[in-house]
Design an enzyme around this catalytic site. Structure first.
Site: not given
Ligand code: GAR
Length: 215
Positions: A108, A110, A146
């Protein structure tokens, strides 16, 4: 042999795109065999279709209970026989049973320097706490939200005038570098999960991982 990668998404899919691109460039010794979304309108589905990658949507709103959604997702993933499952902006909490089925092969990303700020609104929380540094973390998924062992973090400076959106944009650019890098290591068997411990080039990693400093 190329590793089989399945990507799970909920939204935009910019991280998925970065990984798809680096597989296509042969930077990653892997093939994205499918991209699965829990939201029918996720832009990531369009991105995957444009890259000729098989897509599936398993809409969580159609399942009355969390474990029923997770069962459907697990059976879809199992049929795809992945070596690696990549959560890329997948915004569902997964049950312990689900996570146990894919232990050691699920990553994952984060948007915080874990263990700081698990959960949501990470950019705002970092600003409000007066932090000077912020970033993103790629980690193995365990049943703790997380909370699995971190492999690689990106680190940037918070500027005094930063808004959460500006900070999010700068962090995102670093995500597109560190996530493909970690996936590459996994696909080359340089990154391994052995009995709950993470090894990189045969050395055990500390649970707060490594920092990428060439960004
Ligand atoms: C990213 O910034 C990722 O780190 C976050 O969602 C965004 C997805 O962007 N993930 C989380 O918050 C998970 N806990 P994307 O769809 O453009 O890759």
């Amino acid at each position: 042999m190329k590793k089989r990668i399945v990507i799970l998404v909920s939204g935009n899919g910019s991280n998925a795109q970065a990984i798809i691109d680096q597989c296509r460039n042969d930077y990653i010794n892997g093939e994205v065999v499918a991209l699965i979304s829990n939201r029918p309108n996720a832009y990531a589905l369009v991105r995957a279709e444009q890259s000729n990658i098989a897509t599936q949507c398993i809409d969580h709103t159609k399942y009355a209970e969390r474990h029923l959604f997770d069962n459907a997702l697990a059976s879809c993933i199992t049929k795809l026989q992945p070596d690696l499952i990549v959560l890329a902006g997948f915004m569902r909490i997964l049950t312990t049973d689900f996570v146990a089925q894919f232990e050691g092969k699920m990553l994952n990303i984060h948007p915080s320097l874990l263990p700081k700020y698990p959960g949501l609104n990470t950019h705002q929380r970092a600003i409000e706490s007066g932090d000077t540094n912020h970033g993103a973390s790629v980690h193995f998924v365990t049943s703790e939200l997380d909370g699995g062992p971190v492999v690689l973090k990106s680190q940037i400076k918070i500027r005094e005038a930063d808004t959460p959106n500006e900070l999010a944009e700068r962090v995102a650019k670093t995500e597109w570098k560190i996530y493909p890098e970690v996936v590459r290591w996994f696909c080359e068997d340089r990154l391994q999960w052995i009995n709950g411990a993470v090894y990189f080039d045969n050395k055990m990693l500390q649970s707060n991982g490594m920092v990428y400093d060439e960004i």
